[in-house]
Motif scaffolding. Structure first.
Motif, PDB file in Angstrom:
ATOM      1  N   PHE A 694     -19.984   7.357  12.869  1.00 16.81           N
ATOM      2  CA  PHE A 694     -21.006   6.348  12.558  1.00 16.81           C
ATOM      3  C   PHE A 694     -20.931   5.914  11.097  1.00 16.81           C
ATOM      4  CE2 PHE A 694     -22.577   8.767  16.182  1.00 16.81           C
ATOM      5  CZ  PHE A 694     -22.822   7.737  17.070  1.00 16.81           C
ATOM      6  N   TYR A 695     -20.349   6.753  10.255  1.00 15.31           N
ATOM      7  CA  TYR A 695     -20.163   6.437   8.844  1.00 15.31           C
ATOM      8  C   TYR A 695     -18.726   6.789   8.441  1.00 15.31           C
ATOM      9  CZ  TYR A 695     -25.139   5.710   7.813  1.00 15.31           C
ATOM     10  OH  TYR A 695     -26.411   5.229   7.764  1.00 15.31           O
ATOM     11  N   PHE A 696     -18.205   6.051   7.470  1.00 16.28           N
ATOM     12  CA  PHE A 696     -16.966   6.463   6.818  1.00 16.28           C
ATOM     13  C   PHE A 696     -17.323   7.453   5.709  1.00 16.28           C
ATOM     14  CE2 PHE A 696     -15.937   2.089   8.269  1.00 16.28           C
ATOM     15  CZ  PHE A 696     -14.878   2.406   9.108  1.00 16.28           C
ATOM     16  N   HIS A 697     -16.349   8.253   5.289  1.00 15.40           N
ATOM     17  CA  HIS A 697     -16.589   9.261   4.263  1.00 15.40           C
ATOM     18  C   HIS A 697     -15.542   9.199   3.160  1.00 15.40           C
ATOM     19  CE1 HIS A 697     -18.280  11.790   7.819  1.00 15.40           C
ATOM     20  NE2 HIS A 697     -19.202  11.004   7.320  1.00 15.40           N
ATOM     21  N   VAL A 698     -15.966   9.551   1.968  1.00 17.57           N
ATOM     22  CA  VAL A 698     -15.046   9.866   0.869  1.00 17.57           C
ATOM     23  C   VAL A 698     -15.548  11.162   0.242  1.00 17.57           C
ATOM     24  CG1 VAL A 698     -14.048   9.153  -1.329  1.00 17.57           C
ATOM     25  CG2 VAL A 698     -14.549   7.425   0.404  1.00 17.57           C
ATOM     26  N   LEU A 699     -14.660  12.133   0.096  1.00 17.37           N
ATOM     27  CA  LEU A 699     -15.022  13.425  -0.492  1.00 17.37           C
ATOM     28  C   LEU A 699     -14.443  13.506  -1.900  1.00 17.37           C
ATOM     29  CD1 LEU A 699     -16.290  16.271  -0.061  1.00 17.37           C
ATOM     30  CD2 LEU A 699     -14.014  17.027   0.671  1.00 17.37           C
ATOM     31  N   GLN A 728     -27.508   1.197   1.695  1.00 13.80           N
ATOM     32  CA  GLN A 728     -27.161   1.728   3.015  1.00 13.80           C
ATOM     33  C   GLN A 728     -26.260   2.965   2.919  1.00 13.80           C
ATOM     34  OE1 GLN A 728     -27.013  -1.707   2.371  1.00 13.80           O
ATOM     35  NE2 GLN A 728     -29.037  -1.869   3.380  1.00 13.80           N
ATOM     36  N   SER A 729     -25.620   3.150   1.774  1.00 16.08           N
ATOM     37  CA  SER A 729     -24.727   4.294   1.606  1.00 16.08           C
ATOM     38  C   SER A 729     -25.514   5.536   1.217  1.00 16.08           C
ATOM     39  CB  SER A 729     -23.663   3.995   0.544  1.00 16.08           C
ATOM     40  OG  SER A 729     -22.791   2.989   0.996  1.00 16.08           O
ATOM     41  N   ILE A 730     -24.952   6.695   1.525  1.00 19.86           N
ATOM     42  CA  ILE A 730     -25.624   7.976   1.269  1.00 19.86           C
ATOM     43  C   ILE A 730     -24.710   8.827   0.400  1.00 19.86           C
ATOM     44  CG2 ILE A 730     -26.557  10.067   2.350  1.00 19.86           C
ATOM     45  CD1 ILE A 730     -26.744   8.257   4.966  1.00 19.86           C
ATOM     46  N   ILE A 731     -25.262   9.380  -0.669  1.00 20.02           N
ATOM     47  CA  ILE A 731     -24.500  10.251  -1.559  1.00 20.02           C
ATOM     48  C   ILE A 731     -25.065  11.663  -1.434  1.00 20.02           C
ATOM     49  CG2 ILE A 731     -23.748  10.651  -3.938  1.00 20.02           C
ATOM     50  CD1 ILE A 731     -24.450   7.660  -4.482  1.00 20.02           C
ATOM     51  N   VAL A 732     -24.230  12.589  -0.975  1.00 22.05           N
ATOM     52  CA  VAL A 732     -24.641  13.984  -0.793  1.00 22.05           C
ATOM     53  C   VAL A 732     -24.028  14.820  -1.906  1.00 22.05           C
ATOM     54  CG1 VAL A 732     -24.649  15.966   0.762  1.00 22.05           C
ATOM     55  CG2 VAL A 732     -24.713  13.636   1.701  1.00 22.05           C
ATOM     56  N   GLY A 733     -24.856  15.460  -2.704  1.00 23.44           N
ATOM     57  CA  GLY A 733     -24.350  16.266  -3.817  1.00 23.44           C
ATOM     58  C   GLY A 733     -24.716  15.626  -5.143  1.00 23.44           C
ATOM     59  N   PRO A 734     -24.220  16.191  -6.236  1.00 21.36           N
ATOM     60  CA  PRO A 734     -23.178  17.237  -6.309  1.00 21.36           C
ATOM     61  C   PRO A 734     -23.698  18.625  -5.902  1.00 21.36           C
ATOM     62  CG  PRO A 734     -23.957  16.689  -8.509  1.00 21.36           C
ATOM     63  CD  PRO A 734     -24.617  15.724  -7.585  1.00 21.36           C
ATOM     64  N   SER A 735     -22.777  19.398  -5.321  1.00 18.85           N
ATOM     65  CA  SER A 735     -23.087  20.772  -4.913  1.00 18.85           C
ATOM     66  C   SER A 735     -21.807  21.598  -4.998  1.00 18.85           C
ATOM     67  CB  SER A 735     -23.628  20.779  -3.481  1.00 18.85           C
ATOM     68  OG  SER A 735     -22.664  20.241  -2.597  1.00 18.85           O
ATOM     69  N   PRO A 736     -21.960  22.928  -5.107  1.00 19.70           N
ATOM     70  CA  PRO A 736     -20.757  23.765  -5.117  1.00 19.70           C
ATOM     71  C   PRO A 736     -20.006  23.628  -3.791  1.00 19.70           C
ATOM     72  CG  PRO A 736     -22.695  25.007  -5.822  1.00 19.70           C
ATOM     73  CD  PRO A 736     -23.192  23.713  -5.276  1.00 19.70           C
ATOM     74  N   SER A 737     -18.693  23.655  -3.851  1.00 21.20           N
ATOM     75  CA  SER A 737     -17.895  23.667  -2.617  1.00 21.20           C
ATOM     76  C   SER A 737     -18.186  24.966  -1.860  1.00 21.20           C
ATOM     77  CB  SER A 737     -16.408  23.575  -2.941  1.00 21.20           C
ATOM     78  OG  SER A 737     -16.110  22.340  -3.565  1.00 21.20           O
ATOM     79  N   PRO A 738     -17.980  24.973  -0.527  1.00 18.19           N
ATOM     80  CA  PRO A 738     -18.253  26.199   0.247  1.00 18.19           C
ATOM     81  C   PRO A 738     -17.574  27.438  -0.328  1.00 18.19           C
ATOM     82  CG  PRO A 738     -17.891  24.370   1.726  1.00 18.19           C
ATOM     83  CD  PRO A 738     -17.623  23.848   0.352  1.00 18.19           C
ATOM     84  N   ILE A 739     -16.339  27.301  -0.802  1.00 17.37           N
ATOM     85  CA  ILE A 739     -15.717  28.373  -1.591  1.00 17.37           C
ATOM     86  C   ILE A 739     -15.683  27.845  -3.018  1.00 17.37           C
ATOM     87  CG2 ILE A 739     -13.671  29.804  -1.936  1.00 17.37           C
ATOM     88  CD1 ILE A 739     -13.045  29.420   1.015  1.00 17.37           C
ATOM     89  N   GLU A 740     -16.607  28.349  -3.841  1.00 19.89           N
ATOM     90  CA  GLU A 740     -16.872  27.698  -5.121  1.00 19.89           C
ATOM     91  C   GLU A 740     -15.717  27.798  -6.103  1.00 19.89           C
ATOM     92  OE1 GLU A 740     -20.108  27.909  -8.773  1.00 19.89           O
ATOM     93  OE2 GLU A 740     -20.667  28.668  -6.796  1.00 19.89           O
ATOM     94  N   ARG A 741     -14.937  28.884  -6.021  1.00 20.55           N
ATOM     95  CA  ARG A 741     -13.848  29.059  -6.986  1.00 20.55           C
ATOM     96  C   ARG A 741     -12.570  29.455  -6.253  1.00 20.55           C
ATOM     97  NH1 ARG A 741     -12.343  33.334 -11.028  1.00 20.55           N
ATOM     98  NH2 ARG A 741     -13.473  34.706  -9.601  1.00 20.55           N
ATOM     99  N   ILE A 742     -11.496  28.702  -6.497  1.00 18.96           N
ATOM    100  CA  ILE A 742     -10.176  29.005  -5.936  1.00 18.96           C
ATOM    101  C   ILE A 742      -9.155  28.927  -7.063  1.00 18.96           C
ATOM    102  CG2 ILE A 742      -8.333  28.208  -4.392  1.00 18.96           C
ATOM    103  CD1 ILE A 742     -10.390  27.304  -2.425  1.00 18.96           C
ATOM    104  N   ASN A 743      -8.361  29.999  -7.167  1.00 14.72           N
ATOM    105  CA  ASN A 743      -7.302  30.050  -8.181  1.00 14.72           C
ATOM    106  C   ASN A 743      -7.847  29.776  -9.592  1.00 14.72           C
ATOM    107  OD1 ASN A 743      -4.695  30.685  -8.763  1.00 14.72           O
ATOM    108  ND2 ASN A 743      -3.841  28.727  -8.147  1.00 14.72           N
ATOM    109  N   LYS A 755     -20.889   2.545   5.275  1.00 19.98           N
ATOM    110  CA  LYS A 755     -20.454   1.713   6.403  1.00 19.98           C
ATOM    111  C   LYS A 755     -19.590   0.555   5.914  1.00 19.98           C
ATOM    112  CE  LYS A 755     -23.754   2.869   9.946  1.00 19.98           C
ATOM    113  NZ  LYS A 755     -24.461   2.403  11.143  1.00 19.98           N
ATOM    114  N   ARG A 756     -20.016  -0.077   4.839  1.00 22.94           N
ATOM    115  CA  ARG A 756     -19.218  -1.190   4.297  1.00 22.94           C
ATOM    116  C   ARG A 756     -19.505  -1.317   2.817  1.00 22.94           C
ATOM    117  NH1 ARG A 756     -19.295  -6.699   3.383  1.00 22.94           N
ATOM    118  NH2 ARG A 756     -17.313  -7.760   3.811  1.00 22.94           N
ATOM    119  N   GLU A 757     -18.492  -1.101   2.013  1.00 15.28           N
ATOM    120  CA  GLU A 757     -18.633  -1.211   0.561  1.00 15.28           C
ATOM    121  C   GLU A 757     -17.402  -1.944   0.008  1.00 15.28           C
ATOM    122  OE1 GLU A 757     -21.090  -0.621  -1.244  1.00 15.28           O
ATOM    123  OE2 GLU A 757     -22.375   0.768  -0.137  1.00 15.28           O
TER     124      GLU A 757
END
Length: 792
Positions: A694-699, A728-743, A755-757
């Protein structure tokens, strides 16, 4: 004439074409797609010709000339150049990164600097000889003292430093001989030499020395003929064929049933019309999708066209390759990461030179340099492995759609469990859906039942093998049938814990516990590869009351061997790391009739063995617990796919799901193979939560060793998006990634739903350029994933 060149510099600041003059002697040689050597600043580097034109945008007298070309024929087709431009723009990346992804790694430039004397008789040449240096030498091999001695000669110009460019992997050659056809050779009574010369005379092509040795002729005899001027030696190219020596018996086309025939006819009609139509071939496991693929490809070949076949994992490749080789023989080239760089290079050249007309391989084989493509097929289209997790983060399906439009050929997306996005497009008529609802032949779907592991524990069974599964395995062992068991967790135990203080050894580089691997007595991080030895004493309180919790494939293998006193084949990343191990283990399971195959999700798809009548899923909940909105979908797909491994031939099949969530709809509906009901339930959740389709995403994922820099950067990105996106767009975050620290890198993320930007692409490029510079200055990295498949 002038050439527009992309240079081999992975930097956002030079992500553009540069004009170079084509010297008069090269104007008939250099074409679009050629690799060339060009001066760039004070360096000499490799580049790719993207365009040739008669005029330049700058003063022609100031434009530097191309130094030389590296190829006889261009390595990039014009189609690949267009694709590179499209992907670089769509996925916000650099042209050179995409080009290097398109081409085999063997063609990547290998740079080294050498020192060369301007003449043989000067003081510089003598200085080199005094240092014991003859000829050219790599700069990196000189000591500081040697450089000090030679420095004055650089200033005088008697010594020069040059950059030598070569490719990583070259064509493989071996020494061979051919006859000089000397009339009436004088060999006296040397019968063996006469026989050898006659053998060489008879061949129209050079004969390898190794071949002659196998036939009983020594190197000494060959050298005698060479010294007498009767034969000459030459380097002969040897093709690195990963399937050399293998004999594939021809597999006749099968008679299609009614549903298969209708699917075949609709697809081939699209081929006849040269229509770039996308088909969803939605067929239950065992419904004969592969036979439809094979017959569609045969039609393309009959019409003088080519075909691209994608499979999601190396584990699927052996059986798929066997079927394709048995049907199409040497027309098939294989491209996947399980091959050596040399083998991949030679398979790629078979395609480029027109010696192969069908490619079978994983994600990157979508770039196979075919002309006149007649059909593109993506098997198991729902698999996330079709999306590259590193830059450039392209999806193979997007490339396939692009090539489908360019060649006017159909694209087939085949699966028993379509991604929600694909099925939704088929509902809207964007894709044409073809249904295969019956198993090929007279075979029926296996019976599936759920075992509640909570009840098992209450009844006193604390084993990873439930009572019903134990009875079912025992029954198969007595009948001489085979069992496939799935546990999507490798290692021996999930973690080590101190029972006195509760301490769990963690990876020093990542926010994740270390997994215990018993085979080498180590604690291993599955993210960065950190490894430490197991100790029986707690690092925190020195207590010796330490134990291991959780169960991985290594431990289950041990349990199965003890419980049933039988052989087990284990397939996971640990046992298949070495080249060729996928095929070796599967052959061992099939040909040696090993009773049990245990593995991670790599065994869930594509495997087809007549004696497999039982499939057990040891923990059906594993993927449900992932912090990802696709967790339910991935669970349903995995369970449905692995269920399809049972009862695919004459013997009936049975499937057992062990779970602590027996009423979860993903698990319940998988037992009934009810995709439609699952689709409707999951779409209701996606609509409510405003997720794809229903929505496009960019991470956006920001990483840095400094957590404060992460927070600052993600706050800045959030503010930038909030000021530019519509309401109409939704911004979720900022938040820690599920695994907050890698390497050692802290990770924070922002998810944009839209939906359209119209202005989004320009904004993404601005952010990418800004953080490319920040990475160089402050070590802050930004990864932009367009339409991500994993939100982790």
């Amino acid at each position: 004439m002038f050439a527009s060149v992309i240079v081999d510099v992975p930097s956002k600041s030079v992500n553009q074409v540069f004009d170079y003059r084509i010297p008069s002697g090269m104007q008939d040689i250099i074409k679009v797609g050629h690799r060339v050597v060009v001066p760039f600043g004070r360096r000499t580097i490799q580049g790719y010709v993207m365009n040739i034109k008669d005029t330049a945008d700058f003063d022609p007298s100031k434009i530097k000339p191309i130094s030389r070309t590296l190829d006889i024929e261009p390595v990039l087709t014009e189609e690949m150049i267009v694709i590179a431009k499209y992907l670089a723009e769509y996925y916000v990346d650099q042209y050179i990164s995409v080009i290097e992804t398109i081409l085999p790694a063997a063609l990547k430039a290998n740079y080294k600097k050498i020192i060369r004397a301007a003449g043989d008789d000067g003081e510089a040449a003598q200085a080199l000889r005094n240092l014991g240096i003859s000829g050219d030498i790599e700069t990196s091999r000189l000591t500081a003292d040697q450089l000090s001695v030679l420095r004055p000669h650089f200033k005088s110009g008697e010594l020069v430093e040059e950059t030598v460019i070569s490719q990583h992997t070259r064509k493989k050659t071996a020494l061979g001989v051919y006859s000089l056809k000397v009339p009436e050779p004088n060999l006296g009574r040397a019968k063996k030499q006469i026989e050898l010369l006659e053998r060489i005379d008879m061949s129209s092509e050079p004969i390898l020395l190794g071949t002659l040795q196998e036939e009983g002729y020594s190197n000494g005899m060959v050298n005698t003929l060479y010294k007498k001027g009767l034969i000459d030696k030459v380097d002969v190219e040897i093709e690195r064929d990963p399937y050399s020596g293998r004999i594939f018996e021809y597999d006749k086309p099968k008679v299609l049933n009614g549903e298969q025939r209708r699917a075949y006819e609709e697809i081939t009609q699209s081929m006849d019309e040269k229509s770039a139509e996308t088909f969803l071939l939605h067929g239950i496991t065992g419904s004969g999708k592969t036979e439809v693929y094979l017959q569609v490809i045969q039609k393309a070949l009959n019409e003088g066209r080519t075909a691209i076949m994608l499979v999601p994992e190396i584990a699927l490749t052996p059986q798929m390759v066997n079927r394709f080789k048995m049907r199409f023989g040497d027309d098939v080239a294989v491209l996947h990461s399980g091959l050596s760089p040399g083998e991949k290079y030679d398979e790629w050249r078979k395609i480029k030179e027109g010696r192969a007309r069908v490619s079978v391989g994983a994600r990157s084989s979508v770039f196979a340099p075919f002309e006149n493509v007649g059909v593109i097929i993506i098997d198991e289209e729902h698999e996330t492995t079709y999306k590259q997790s590193d830059r450039p983060m392209y999806h193979a399906a997007e490339v396939a759609k692009f090539r489908s439009r360019r060649h006017g050929c159909p694209l087939i997306l085949g699966t028993a469990t379509p991604s929600l996005e694909t099925y939704a497009r088929s509902e809207k008529g964007v894709y044409r859906r073809l249904e295969l609802t019956e198993r090929a032949g007279t075979k029926i779907l296996p019976e599936i039942r759920i075992v509640d592991m909570s009840e098992q524990h209450r009844a006193g069974n604390t084993s990873v093998i439930s009572t019903p599964l134990h009875e079912a395995i025992t029954d198969r062992l007595e009948k001489g049938e085979q069992t496939v068991l799935l546990l999507n967790r490798r290692g021996y135990s999930n973690f080590q814990i101190c029972q006195s203080c509760g301490h769990v050894p963690m990876c020093p580089n990542c926010d994740i516990s270390l997994t215990y691997h018993k085979s080498n007595s180590s604690l291993l991080c599955h993210y960065c590869g950190y490894e430490s030895r197991v100790t029986r004493q707690c690092d925190n309180c020195s207590s010796e009351d330490v134990t291991f919790r959780g169960t991985g494939t290594e431990k289950v293998e041990e349990i199965l061997r003890d419980m049933f006193e039988t052989d087990v084949v284990r397939m996971d990343n640990d046992t298949t790391r070495r080249k060729g191990m996928h095929e070796k283990l599967l052959n061992h399971f099939e040909k040696d009739e090993i009773p049990i195959l245990l593995g991670t999700q790599m065994i869930a798809k594509g495997l087809d063995y007549p004696k497999v009548t039982l499939v057990g899923v040891l923990n059906a909940d594993t993927m449900l617990n992932l912090p990802d909105f696709r967790a339910n979908e991935k669970t349903f797909q995995l369970l449905t796919q692995v269920s399809g491994r049972a009862g695919r031939h004459e013997l009936s099949g049975e499937v057992i799901f062990q779970t602590y969530n027996p009423t979860h709809y993903a698990i319940e509906l998988a037992t009934h193979n009810d995709y439609r009901n699952f689709y409707e339930k999951e779409m209701a959740f996606r609509r409510m939560a405003r997720y794809s389709p229903f929505y496009f995403h960019v991470l956006f994922t920001v990483s840095s060793e400094d957590v404060r820099k992460c927070l600052g950067a993600t706050s800045h990105i959030h503010e930038t998006l909030a000021g530019a996106m519509s309401e109409q767009s939704i911004i979720v975050g900022p938040s820690p990634s599920p695994i907050e620290r890698i390497n050692r890198q802290h990770r924070f993320q922002i998810l944009l739903k839209y939906k359209r930007e119209p202005a989004l692409l320009e904004l993404l490029n601005e952010l990418d350029a800004e953080y490319h510079e920040k990475y160089k200055k402050e070590g802050i990295s930004l990864k932009i994933d367009v339409n991500p498949l994993v939100i982790m």
